[in-house]
Design an enzyme around this catalytic site. Structure first.
Site, mmCIF file in Angstrom:
data_model
loop_
_atom_site.group_PDB
_atom_site.id
_atom_site.type_symbol
_atom_site.label_atom_id
_atom_site.label_comp_id
_atom_site.label_asym_id
_atom_site.label_seq_id
_atom_site.Cartn_x
_atom_site.Cartn_y
_atom_site.Cartn_z
ATOM 1 C CG ASP A 33 10.777 -13.403 -33.379
ATOM 2 O OD1 ASP A 33 11.186 -13.931 -34.765
ATOM 3 O OD2 ASP A 33 11.630 -13.099 -32.682
ATOM 4 C CB SER A 126 23.725 -1.049 -33.535
ATOM 5 O OG SER A 126 25.102 -1.432 -33.883
ATOM 6 C CE1 TYR A 151 21.710 -4.547 -37.682
ATOM 7 C CE2 TYR A 151 23.954 -3.856 -37.104
ATOM 8 C CZ TYR A 151 22.616 -4.138 -36.779
ATOM 9 O OH TYR A 151 22.305 -4.180 -35.436
ATOM 10 C CE LYS A 155 19.379 -2.268 -35.822
ATOM 11 N NZ LYS A 155 18.118 -2.685 -35.074
ATOM 12 C CG PHE A 180 28.951 -0.225 -27.042
ATOM 13 C CD1 PHE A 180 28.058 0.748 -26.878
ATOM 14 C CD2 PHE A 180 30.046 0.471 -27.767
ATOM 15 C CE1 PHE A 180 28.022 2.055 -27.042
ATOM 16 C CE2 PHE A 180 30.196 1.816 -28.065
ATOM 17 C CZ PHE A 180 28.960 2.641 -27.637
ATOM 18 C CG ASN A 200 27.797 -13.155 -39.523
ATOM 19 O OD1 ASN A 200 28.355 -13.350 -40.463
ATOM 20 N ND2 ASN A 200 26.569 -13.436 -39.613
ATOM 21 C CG ASN A 201 27.997 -11.223 -33.866
ATOM 22 O OD1 ASN A 201 27.111 -11.369 -34.210
ATOM 23 N ND2 ASN A 201 28.810 -9.947 -34.066
ATOM 24 N N GLY A 296 35.551 -3.181 -43.466
ATOM 25 C CA GLY A 296 34.305 -2.425 -42.826
ATOM 26 C C GLY A 296 34.567 -2.498 -41.259
HETATM 27 P P1 NAD Z 1 18.251 -11.872 -33.320
HETATM 28 O O1 NAD Z 1 18.138 -12.180 -34.772
HETATM 29 O O2 NAD Z 1 18.649 -12.939 -32.581
HETATM 30 O O3 NAD Z 1 16.885 -11.392 -32.929
HETATM 31 C C1 NAD Z 1 15.826 -10.807 -33.824
HETATM 32 C C2 NAD Z 1 14.729 -11.357 -33.951
HETATM 33 O O4 NAD Z 1 13.773 -10.475 -34.658
HETATM 34 C C3 NAD Z 1 14.600 -12.676 -34.413
HETATM 35 O O5 NAD Z 1 13.955 -13.704 -33.391
HETATM 36 C C4 NAD Z 1 14.115 -12.746 -35.976
HETATM 37 O O6 NAD Z 1 13.501 -14.028 -36.107
HETATM 38 C C5 NAD Z 1 13.295 -11.475 -35.566
HETATM 39 N N1 NAD Z 1 12.606 -10.946 -36.796
HETATM 40 C C6 NAD Z 1 13.869 -10.429 -37.762
HETATM 41 N N2 NAD Z 1 12.757 -9.692 -38.742
HETATM 42 C C7 NAD Z 1 11.586 -9.697 -38.404
HETATM 43 C C8 NAD Z 1 10.387 -9.203 -38.989
HETATM 44 N N3 NAD Z 1 10.505 -8.659 -39.849
HETATM 45 N N4 NAD Z 1 9.318 -9.364 -38.314
HETATM 46 C C9 NAD Z 1 9.115 -10.104 -37.165
HETATM 47 N N5 NAD Z 1 10.275 -10.624 -36.666
HETATM 48 C C10 NAD Z 1 11.544 -10.165 -37.147
HETATM 49 O O7 NAD Z 1 19.072 -10.602 -33.020
HETATM 50 P P2 NAD Z 1 19.517 -10.019 -31.623
HETATM 51 O O8 NAD Z 1 21.239 -10.447 -31.507
HETATM 52 O O9 NAD Z 1 18.620 -10.626 -30.467
HETATM 53 O O10 NAD Z 1 19.264 -8.484 -31.771
HETATM 54 C C11 NAD Z 1 18.208 -7.683 -31.532
HETATM 55 C C12 NAD Z 1 18.203 -6.381 -31.975
HETATM 56 O O11 NAD Z 1 19.164 -5.937 -31.588
HETATM 57 C C13 NAD Z 1 18.441 -6.267 -33.476
HETATM 58 O O12 NAD Z 1 17.530 -5.218 -33.947
HETATM 59 C C14 NAD Z 1 19.677 -6.117 -33.644
HETATM 60 O O13 NAD Z 1 19.900 -5.227 -35.017
HETATM 61 C C15 NAD Z 1 20.059 -5.072 -32.492
HETATM 62 N N6 NAD Z 1 21.374 -5.369 -32.174
HETATM 63 C C16 NAD Z 1 22.221 -6.471 -32.093
HETATM 64 C C17 NAD Z 1 23.416 -6.604 -31.652
HETATM 65 C C18 NAD Z 1 24.025 -7.809 -31.509
HETATM 66 O O14 NAD Z 1 25.483 -7.693 -31.611
HETATM 67 N N7 NAD Z 1 23.448 -8.880 -31.163
HETATM 68 C C19 NAD Z 1 24.317 -5.499 -31.553
HETATM 69 C C20 NAD Z 1 23.704 -3.978 -31.678
HETATM 70 C C21 NAD Z 1 22.224 -3.918 -32.119
HETATM 71 N N1 UDP Z 2 36.450 -10.999 -34.950
HETATM 72 C C1 UDP Z 2 37.405 -11.909 -35.441
HETATM 73 N N2 UDP Z 2 36.964 -13.072 -36.010
HETATM 74 C C2 UDP Z 2 35.821 -13.470 -36.117
HETATM 75 C C3 UDP Z 2 34.731 -12.619 -35.469
HETATM 76 C C4 UDP Z 2 35.055 -11.453 -35.291
HETATM 77 O O1 UDP Z 2 38.664 -11.589 -35.147
HETATM 78 O O2 UDP Z 2 35.415 -14.493 -36.505
HETATM 79 C C5 UDP Z 2 36.712 -9.673 -34.509
HETATM 80 C C6 UDP Z 2 36.168 -8.620 -35.284
HETATM 81 O O3 UDP Z 2 37.327 -8.272 -36.230
HETATM 82 C C7 UDP Z 2 36.136 -7.428 -34.269
HETATM 83 C C8 UDP Z 2 35.830 -8.158 -32.927
HETATM 84 O O4 UDP Z 2 36.052 -9.733 -33.104
HETATM 85 O O5 UDP Z 2 37.282 -6.642 -33.826
HETATM 86 C C9 UDP Z 2 34.298 -8.221 -32.785
HETATM 87 O O6 UDP Z 2 33.715 -8.664 -33.797
HETATM 88 P P1 UDP Z 2 31.926 -9.120 -33.980
HETATM 89 O O7 UDP Z 2 31.706 -9.110 -35.313
HETATM 90 O O8 UDP Z 2 31.541 -9.660 -32.816
HETATM 91 O O9 UDP Z 2 31.366 -7.359 -33.639
HETATM 92 P P2 UDP Z 2 31.445 -6.055 -34.512
HETATM 93 O O10 UDP Z 2 32.121 -5.157 -33.414
HETATM 94 O O11 UDP Z 2 32.160 -6.306 -35.606
HETATM 95 O O12 UDP Z 2 30.005 -5.878 -34.572
#
Ligand code: NAD
Ligand code: UDP
Length: 340
Positions: A33, A126, A151, A155, A180, A200-201, A296
């Protein structure tokens, strides 16, 4: 001797929970990482929880020299590939960073794996690859040609690259895991999601409002064609997701080629339902304000998780209340995340 798994991005949110699950299942783990969005403290806590330590290598998946050294020093059974950037809004502003980290990074990783003859890989994809779905629930064969942001496109590009790789060489066995909406935290309250800056989430945002760090939650859109006008998503406990990776590891051992599995619960909840459930679990009010839709965003999205159940024997076991209680336990015990 235990199998050794390389976990890229293993200090991050999902990666740290999966590293813990792997250690508890007696795998040896090496985490790679670059800490661009995480802290090594997560791994120290993983070791405290389970009494076993992953080896930690601080470095970047695009660093070919480092990868070659790592693969020649250790023998890996498989790679779980979490590393990447994940903020949708930032991907619109900095698309090249996303294609570089996510696409070029995955390419460098696969090239190093091929040189070392390591052919088992699970990739963190994702539900965003499904774009704007018109029917629910979403099965794996739903079309994936229209993600709505860079993004999501990064993916999808990686998914296609990995599919081409499998088609070219039968030694590869690759899982494309379409998550999800992961939420929650380990039941110990010691590891969890620790976003940089304003989240953001939805769940990290709600919990920071509940703890008093942020005044109120913006609810993006009250006019969607959903149960109460707010967006509906399939929220899955991060520990269920971690278990899904262990099942996927078994799954790819016994199959070759590329395999896609949705990791979701099959149940959708609206933003307002999430707020109320969190208020109940935490006993704290979550003030919110309805604001215009976020660009989006889609109205609703939930999985058909049946394929993972049939083929991997995996299904999410933890319900909404447990997700909320665990989120709150982590947030209230660590108001500054891993910062102290
Ligand atoms: P996170 O940011 O907590 O974890 C990602 C990790 O990757 C971090 O520790 C970061 O430091 C490391 N990283 C980033 N770029 C790197 C690089 N070039 N080399 C080495 N390390 C690197 O995110 P997360 O929520 O744990 O997500 C993990 C994976 O799951 C990601 O690929 C993300 O796109 C995917 N994902 C996440 C979600 C979500 O909502 N959290 C949903 C769908 C998919
Ligand atoms: N959302 C919201 N306020 C926030 C963040 C998210 O109302 O500050 C809503 C967003 O519009 C979506 C849901 O919560 O309907 C989940 O958003 P999130 O960004 O967590 O995940 P996404 O499904 O967009 O990847």
């Amino acid at each position: 001797m235990n199998d050794t798994v390389l976990v890229t991005g293993g200090a991050g949110y999902i990666g740290s929970h999966t590293t813990l699950a792997l250690l508890e299942a007696n795998y040896d783990v090496v985490v790679l990482d670059n800490l661009s969005n995480s802290s090594a403290e997560s791994l120290r806590r993983v070791a405290q929880i389970c009494g076993r330590k992953p080896e930690f290598v601080q470095g970047d998946i695009r660093d070919t020299t480092l990868l070659n050294d790592l693969f020649s020093r250790r023998t890996f059974t498989a790679v779980l590939h979490f590393a990447g950037l994940k903020a949708v809004g930032e991907s619109v502003r900095k698309p090249m960073d996303y294609y570089d980290n996510n696409v070029v990074g995955s390419m460098c990783l696969c090239q190093a794996m091929a040189r070392a003859e390591v052919f088992w890989l699970a990739f963190s994809s994702s539900a965003t690859v499904y774009g704007e779905p018109t029917r629910m629930p979403i099965c794996e064969d739903y079309p994936t040609n229209m993600p709505t942001n860079p993004y999501g496109r990064s993916k999808l590009m990686v998914e296609r690259m990995l599919s081409d790789l499998c088609a070219s060489d039968a030694r590869w066995s690759i899982a494309l895991l379409r998550y999800f909406n992961p939420i929650g935290a380990h039941s110990s309250g010691m590891i969890g999601e620790d976003p940089n800056g304003i989240p953001n989430n939805l769940l990290p945002y709600i919990s920071q409002v509940a703890i008093g760090k942020i005044e109120q939650l913006p609810v993006y859109g009250g006019d969607y064609p959903t149960i109460d006008g707010t967006g509906v998503r399939d929220y899955i406990h991060v520990q269920d997701l971690a278990d899904g990776h262990l099942k996927a590891l078994h799954g790819i051992r016994s199959r070759s080629g590329v395999h896609i599995w949705n990791l979701g619960t099959g149940i959708g909840y609206s933003v307002l339902q999430m707020i109320h459930a969190f208020e109940q679990a935490s006993g704290r009010p979550v003030p919110y304000q309805l604001v215009p839709r976020r660009a989006g965003d889609i109205a609703e999205c939930w999985a058909d998780p049946g394929k993972a159940a049939r083929e991997l024997g995996w299904q999410a076991r933890r319900g909404l209340q447990e997700m909320m209680q665990d989120t709150w336990r982590w947030q209230s015990a660590n108001p500054q995340g891993y910062a102290h």
